[in-house]
Design an enzyme around this catalytic site. Sequence first.
Site, PDB file in Angstrom:
ATOM      1  N   SER A 140     -19.927   2.146   5.801  1.00  0.00           N
ATOM      2  CA  SER A 140     -20.098   3.189   4.379  1.00  0.00           C
ATOM      3  C   SER A 140     -20.663   1.988   3.099  1.00  0.00           C
ATOM      4  O   SER A 140     -20.491   0.773   3.021  1.00  0.00           O
ATOM      5  CB  SER A 140     -18.894   3.525   4.252  1.00  0.00           C
ATOM      6  OG  SER A 140     -18.493   4.253   2.472  1.00  0.00           O
ATOM      7  N   TYR A 192      -8.682   1.676   2.474  1.00  0.00           N
ATOM      8  CA  TYR A 192     -10.722   1.387   2.480  1.00  0.00           C
ATOM      9  C   TYR A 192     -11.870   0.501   2.961  1.00  0.00           C
ATOM     10  O   TYR A 192     -12.320   1.309   4.401  1.00  0.00           O
ATOM     11  CB  TYR A 192     -11.260   2.952   1.694  1.00  0.00           C
ATOM     12  CG  TYR A 192     -12.129   3.878   2.158  1.00  0.00           C
ATOM     13  CD1 TYR A 192     -11.895   4.699   3.802  1.00  0.00           C
ATOM     14  CD2 TYR A 192     -13.631   3.344   1.689  1.00  0.00           C
ATOM     15  CE1 TYR A 192     -13.615   4.725   4.405  1.00  0.00           C
ATOM     16  CE2 TYR A 192     -14.491   4.576   2.113  1.00  0.00           C
ATOM     17  CZ  TYR A 192     -14.691   5.250   3.881  1.00  0.00           C
ATOM     18  OH  TYR A 192     -15.634   5.775   3.726  1.00  0.00           O
TER      19      TYR A 192
END
Length: 234
Positions: free
Chosen positions: A142, A155
């Site tokens: 990501s 995250y």
Amino acid sequence: MQLEGKTAIVTGASSGIGKAIAEKLASEGVQVVLAARRLESLQELENTINQQSNGKALAVKTDIGKQADVDNLIKRTNEAFGETDVLVNCAGQMLAGAVRSGEVKQWEQMIDVNIKGVLYGVHAVLPAMLEKSAGHIINIASVSGFEVTKTSTVYSATKFAVRAISAGLEKELAKTGVRMTNISPGMVDTRLSGSSSWGNGRKKLEAEDIANAVVYALTQPDYVNVNEITVRPQ
């Protein structure tokens, strides 16, 4: 035709990016093993691919945060299609990521799926790939592995870890015939991003955009190793 007849495992295939990758690979004639926890959604995709696509599909209910489940996934793949040519580590959890939130259970879920799940998958397929000096591992990370916001601390930490694992594998696997690609998407219009508060109001990519990046990496000549792809909305 470059991918026809190859076998690929796609984790997180029940929806979103994983589903789009599985559909795209199947359209290229790949035998796709669909892995996720939601068996009903997997079976729907399995039926669609087997009825309408050039490839074949097998659904295997899998919690990639559990090593026994991942080992069973590889066993089922070998029984159905033979050795794995491609592993796409796509399953992910995007939960409350601020340390101040104190959401320890959510942190643990992200660590189990986003980090341990990647390692379990690599561990399970790598020996056979090294033995035949061929194979391709693709980790879906990501842009949060490059950037941290005040709500994404944990995250982002897991996605930094995925990028670190990918970077290390690039070096470990150099000249072995096994290729390693890390793909870092920006915000993608999926169920996962829809449940995330920090995705609201931001321009998003389509899941198919990431699937196209996967196919691009897989279809390069054998001597070309595409290590890192970052895909952001314009």
